[in-house]
Design a protein around this motif. Structure first.
Motif, short mmCIF file in Angstrom:
data_model
loop_
_atom_site.label_atom_id
_atom_site.label_comp_id
_atom_site.label_asym_id
_atom_site.label_seq_id
_atom_site.Cartn_x
_atom_site.Cartn_y
_atom_site.Cartn_z
N ILE A 71 1.01 -1.50 0.18
CA ILE A 71 0.14 -0.19 -0.17
C ILE A 71 1.17 1.62 0.05
N TYR A 72 2.48 1.28 0.94
CA TYR A 72 2.92 2.51 0.65
C TYR A 72 3.60 2.40 -0.87
N ASP A 73 3.35 1.68 -1.10
CA ASP A 73 4.42 1.48 -2.93
C ASP A 73 3.03 1.28 -3.95
N ASP A 74 2.69 1.75 -3.67
CA ASP A 74 0.60 2.36 -4.37
C ASP A 74 0.39 1.57 -5.15
N VAL A 75 0.69 0.24 -4.60
CA VAL A 75 0.15 -0.47 -5.91
C VAL A 75 -1.86 -0.78 -5.52
N PRO A 76 -2.43 -0.84 -6.01
CA PRO A 76 -3.80 -1.39 -5.84
C PRO A 76 -5.04 -1.94 -5.05
N ILE A 77 -5.55 -1.32 -3.87
CA ILE A 77 -5.50 -2.15 -3.13
C ILE A 77 -6.72 -3.01 -3.00
N THR A 78 -7.09 -4.25 -3.46
CA THR A 78 -7.34 -4.90 -3.86
C THR A 78 -8.51 -5.72 -2.21
N GLU A 79 -9.48 -6.94 -2.11
CA GLU A 79 -10.41 -7.23 -1.79
C GLU A 79 -9.31 -8.19 -0.95
N GLU A 80 -8.54 -9.23 -1.66
CA GLU A 80 -8.12 -9.68 -0.59
C GLU A 80 -6.29 -9.11 0.30
N MET A 81 -6.21 -8.23 0.03
CA MET A 81 -5.34 -7.35 0.78
C MET A 81 -5.68 -6.72 2.16
N ILE A 82 -7.07 -6.26 1.38
CA ILE A 82 -8.20 -5.70 2.69
C ILE A 82 -8.35 -7.23 3.53
N HIS A 83 -8.25 -8.11 2.71
CA HIS A 83 -9.16 -9.31 3.83
C HIS A 83 -7.84 -9.96 4.73
N ILE A 84 -6.38 -9.85 4.26
CA ILE A 84 -5.14 -10.38 4.80
C ILE A 84 -5.07 -9.09 6.58
N LEU A 85 -5.58 -8.03 5.86
CA LEU A 85 -5.73 -7.18 6.75
C LEU A 85 -5.57 -6.84 7.78
N ASN A 86 -7.77 -7.51 7.60
CA ASN A 86 -8.48 -7.27 8.46
C ASN A 86 -9.51 -8.64 7.64
N SER A 87 -9.43 -9.44 8.70
CA SER A 87 -10.63 -10.46 8.43
C SER A 87 -12.55 -10.02 8.68
N SER A 88 -11.71 -9.01 9.90
CA SER A 88 -13.43 -8.98 10.35
C SER A 88 -14.11 -8.03 9.85
N CYS A 89 -13.79 -7.07 8.27
CA CYS A 89 -14.28 -5.64 8.16
C CYS A 89 -15.15 -6.19 6.68
N ASP A 90 -15.74 -4.92 6.57
CA ASP A 90 -17.03 -5.21 5.19
C ASP A 90 -16.15 -5.02 4.03
N VAL A 91 -15.64 -5.97 3.31
CA VAL A 91 -15.08 -5.32 1.95
C VAL A 91 -15.39 -4.45 1.31
N LYS A 92 -17.01 -4.64 0.83
CA LYS A 92 -17.03 -3.95 0.23
C LYS A 92 -17.09 -2.38 0.83
N GLU A 93 -18.21 -1.75 1.89
CA GLU A 93 -17.65 -1.44 2.16
C GLU A 93 -16.70 -0.34 2.43
N VAL A 94 -15.17 -0.84 2.93
CA VAL A 94 -13.84 -0.57 2.75
C VAL A 94 -13.63 -0.14 1.42
N LEU A 95 -13.65 -0.93 0.45
CA LEU A 95 -13.92 -0.55 -0.84
C LEU A 95 -14.64 1.56 -1.47
#
Length: 209
Positions: A179-203
């Motif tokens: 994310i610091y390198d400006d790689v586009p944030i994917t659903e998989e990356m979000i899930h790895i960082l916080n498996s309990s969050c609502d991925v759709k809302e985060v996006l």
């Protein structure tokens, strides 16, 4: 704050990028907006972007980026320079005196709490370095700038160390670094960082940054 700390502040473009990265990570790690440590509003005002650091303990840092330049307003509630530490309850002499009017006027918003201030730093777009007012700080007193500017994490390792503790989550340094390198944030990356969050809302939130 010592001059070398001013010199260590990144230039406005890099600072804005860092604040956006850290706000993105906060969106992923903390569903409750009011509990986030770093936040970022792209269209705060016409032509103005706002970043904020709020540690939840009464201390905050506002950073406003505009076509004229950038201004940082910090408030350390324990500082002797706080208006609340003085009988007159006013802004400490010198904090705003030298700020260019076109930048100082950016603070004229109720949400910014302009008078709740213990230090101010600014940089016009034509400047090559950051500036701070000529403020007499009593011996044994701090304006909180070292402490609050230390919350701008320059490296993925810095952020990972902070956020793992603050949000009480085991973080993947590899994903944080992407994310610091400006790689586009994917659903998989979000899930790895916080498996309990609502991925759709985060996006949806990330799309607004």
């Amino acid at each position: 704050m010592e001059a070398n700390v001013l010199e260590r502040l990144p230039d406005p473009a890099m600072l804005q990028k860092l604040m956006k990265i850290q706000a993105s990570l906060n969106i992923i790690l903390c569903p409750e907006e009011w509990l986030r440590y770093h936040s970022y509003v792209q269209d705060w005002n016409e032509g103005v972007t706002m970043a904020k650091i709020d540690n939840g303990s009464g201390d905050h840092l506002f950073i406003l980026f505009s076509p004229e330049g950038s201004i940082i307003k910090g408030f350390d509630h324990e500082s002797g320079l706080s208006p609340y530490a003085q009988d007159e309850h006013k802004v400490w002499q010198g904090i705003y005196d030298d700020v260019p009017m076109e930048l100082l006027s950016l603070l004229d918003d109720d949400a910014i709490e302009k008078d709740d201030v213990t230090f101010c730093i600014w940089r016009k777009n034509s400047d090559t370095n950051w500036h701070k007012g000529n403020v007499e700080i009593p011996a044994g007193t701090s304006d909180g700038s070292d402490f609050l500017l230390g919350c701008i994490f320059h490296t993925p390792e810095d952020f990972e160390e902070f956020a793992s503790d603050y949000f009480d989550l085991p973080l993947s340094l590899e994903v944080v670094a992407k994310i610091y390198d400006d790689v586009p944030i994917t659903e998989e990356m979000i899930h790895i960082l916080n498996s309990s969050c609502d991925v759709k809302e985060v996006l949806q939130e990330l799309a607004l940054l």
